[in-house]
Design a protein around this motif. Structure first.
Motif, PDB file in Angstrom:
ATOM      1  N   MET A 297      19.439  54.449  38.905  1.00  0.00           N
ATOM      2  CA  MET A 297      20.853  53.764  40.413  1.00  0.00           C
ATOM      3  C   MET A 297      21.343  52.705  39.587  1.00  0.00           C
ATOM      4  O   MET A 297      20.770  51.814  39.064  1.00  0.00           O
ATOM      5  CB  MET A 297      20.102  52.614  41.731  1.00  0.00           C
ATOM      6  N   ASN A 298      22.408  52.492  38.896  1.00  0.00           N
ATOM      7  CA  ASN A 298      23.526  51.395  39.004  1.00  0.00           C
ATOM      8  C   ASN A 298      24.657  51.029  39.414  1.00  0.00           C
ATOM      9  O   ASN A 298      25.718  52.215  38.943  1.00  0.00           O
ATOM     10  CB  ASN A 298      23.511  51.709  37.519  1.00  0.00           C
ATOM     11  N   ILE A 299      24.810  50.047  40.345  1.00  0.00           N
ATOM     12  CA  ILE A 299      25.988  50.089  40.896  1.00  0.00           C
ATOM     13  C   ILE A 299      26.698  49.231  40.765  1.00  0.00           C
ATOM     14  O   ILE A 299      26.612  48.682  40.565  1.00  0.00           O
ATOM     15  CB  ILE A 299      25.881  49.854  42.952  1.00  0.00           C
ATOM     16  N   ARG A 300      28.664  49.709  40.004  1.00  0.00           N
ATOM     17  CA  ARG A 300      29.112  48.918  39.864  1.00  0.00           C
ATOM     18  C   ARG A 300      29.739  48.167  40.784  1.00  0.00           C
ATOM     19  O   ARG A 300      30.952  49.342  41.301  1.00  0.00           O
ATOM     20  CB  ARG A 300      30.080  49.380  38.606  1.00  0.00           C
ATOM     21  N   LEU A 301      29.775  46.838  40.803  1.00  0.00           N
ATOM     22  CA  LEU A 301      30.245  46.093  41.563  1.00  0.00           C
ATOM     23  C   LEU A 301      31.281  45.298  41.274  1.00  0.00           C
ATOM     24  O   LEU A 301      31.293  44.667  41.038  1.00  0.00           O
ATOM     25  CB  LEU A 301      29.557  45.250  42.995  1.00  0.00           C
ATOM     26  N   ALA A 302      32.647  45.223  42.511  1.00  0.00           N
ATOM     27  CA  ALA A 302      33.511  44.073  42.334  1.00  0.00           C
ATOM     28  C   ALA A 302      34.544  43.819  43.498  1.00  0.00           C
ATOM     29  O   ALA A 302      33.930  44.302  44.527  1.00  0.00           O
ATOM     30  CB  ALA A 302      34.733  44.847  41.898  1.00  0.00           C
ATOM     31  N   VAL A 303      34.473  42.207  43.777  1.00  0.00           N
ATOM     32  CA  VAL A 303      34.101  41.671  44.548  1.00  0.00           C
ATOM     33  C   VAL A 303      36.067  41.004  44.550  1.00  0.00           C
ATOM     34  O   VAL A 303      36.873  40.417  43.881  1.00  0.00           O
ATOM     35  CB  VAL A 303      33.751  40.161  45.018  1.00  0.00           C
ATOM     36  N   ALA A 304      36.820  41.119  45.767  1.00  0.00           N
ATOM     37  CA  ALA A 304      38.159  40.514  45.920  1.00  0.00           C
ATOM     38  C   ALA A 304      38.514  39.721  46.565  1.00  0.00           C
ATOM     39  O   ALA A 304      38.355  40.205  48.014  1.00  0.00           O
ATOM     40  CB  ALA A 304      39.149  42.153  46.429  1.00  0.00           C
ATOM     41  N   ASP A 305      38.397  38.555  47.028  1.00  0.00           N
ATOM     42  CA  ASP A 305      38.872  37.177  47.324  1.00  0.00           C
ATOM     43  C   ASP A 305      39.047  36.275  46.327  1.00  0.00           C
ATOM     44  O   ASP A 305      38.542  35.697  45.786  1.00  0.00           O
ATOM     45  CB  ASP A 305      36.854  37.195  47.793  1.00  0.00           C
ATOM     46  N   ASP A 306      39.668  35.298  47.438  1.00  0.00           N
ATOM     47  CA  ASP A 306      40.283  34.212  47.433  1.00  0.00           C
ATOM     48  C   ASP A 306      39.564  32.715  46.931  1.00  0.00           C
ATOM     49  O   ASP A 306      40.236  31.950  46.574  1.00  0.00           O
ATOM     50  CB  ASP A 306      41.719  34.286  47.698  1.00  0.00           C
ATOM     51  N   HIS A 307      38.534  32.735  47.726  1.00  0.00           N
ATOM     52  CA  HIS A 307      37.322  32.246  47.660  1.00  0.00           C
ATOM     53  C   HIS A 307      36.565  31.893  46.600  1.00  0.00           C
ATOM     54  O   HIS A 307      35.444  32.240  47.085  1.00  0.00           O
ATOM     55  CB  HIS A 307      36.999  31.607  48.947  1.00  0.00           C
ATOM     56  N   PRO A 308      35.978  30.940  45.993  1.00  0.00           N
ATOM     57  CA  PRO A 308      35.146  30.688  44.399  1.00  0.00           C
ATOM     58  C   PRO A 308      33.794  30.701  45.412  1.00  0.00           C
ATOM     59  O   PRO A 308      33.222  31.152  44.576  1.00  0.00           O
ATOM     60  CB  PRO A 308      36.060  29.549  43.772  1.00  0.00           C
TER      61      PRO A 308
END
Length: 212
Positions: free
Chosen positions: A1-12
């Motif tokens: 299993m390899n889940i490719r994840l991204a995050v959309a958020d404007d707070h570093p």
């Protein structure tokens, strides 16, 4: 299993916190981060994702604007909302718009990981705290619907008069009934609305939208 994840958020700091949470999970790879809606839409043209952590309140396009666009254009991406909004209306709205899960930013690490894995498998994940709120809200709505259906047309007329501030004599005169009938109707209304006095009755009737 390899889940490719991204995050959309404007707070570093949020992105940094998520990165730290994921550091001990080699099966989940953070492949991209986006600071606003426009950057997200551009990034999705080239980034291959399995799961997207999406904030609702962002600069440019908001999460509730982006979710239906992403769901339609990139149906293989599982959208997991990560937000500060703890309203059941937001949960229901985002799920209708294509999200597969809903988390609050106060969530614990183990819950975040479980949520990512759950939506990746194609299931829906709603944080237990929010699920409880949805169930309570649904139960309250069912009770209110029951109250609405139990009130007769005459009782609703008298309830409106009570909310308008009419006395028993005023109501009797308007509806051409006796004061004793008005008092009987009022007692029945209090019983059906499950309140103890007229002040509580007026407040509950207005909250439920039964009267104006």
């Amino acid at each position: 299993m390899n889940i490719r994840l991204a995050v959309a958020d404007d707070h570093p700091m949020v992105i940094s916190g998520i990165r730290n949470m994921l550091s001990g999970y080699p099966d989940i790879t953070l492949v991209a981060t986006y600071k606003d809606g426009n950057a997200l839409l551009e990034g999705l043209k080239q980034d291959v994702l399995d799961v997207l952590l999406l904030d609702i309140q962002m600069p440019g396009k908001t999460g509730d604007e982006l979710a239906p666009v992403i769901a339609k254009k990139y149906p293989d991406i599982k959208i997991l909302v990560l937000t500060n909004f703890d309203s059941t209306l937001h949960v229901q709205s985002m799920l209708r718009k294509g999200a597969h899960g809903y988390l609050l930013k106060t969530t614990e690490q183990a819950t975040l990981i479980r949520a990512i894995e759950t939506v990746w498998r194609g299931d829906t994940f709603i944080e237990s705290f929010m699920q409880d709120k949805i169930e309570r809200s649904g139960a309250r709505a069912r009770r209110e619907m029951s109250v609405r259906s139990n009130l007769t047309k005459r009782e609703k007329q008298i309830l409106q008069c009570i909310v308008n501030g009419d006395s028993s004599q005023d109501i009797a005169d308007k509806l051409f009934i006796s004061i004793r009938s008005v008092e009987n109707y009022r007692s029945n209304i209090l019983l059906k609305m499950d309140v103890k006095n007229l002040a509580m009755l007026v407040r509950k009737a207005l909250e439920m939208g039964i009267v104006e």
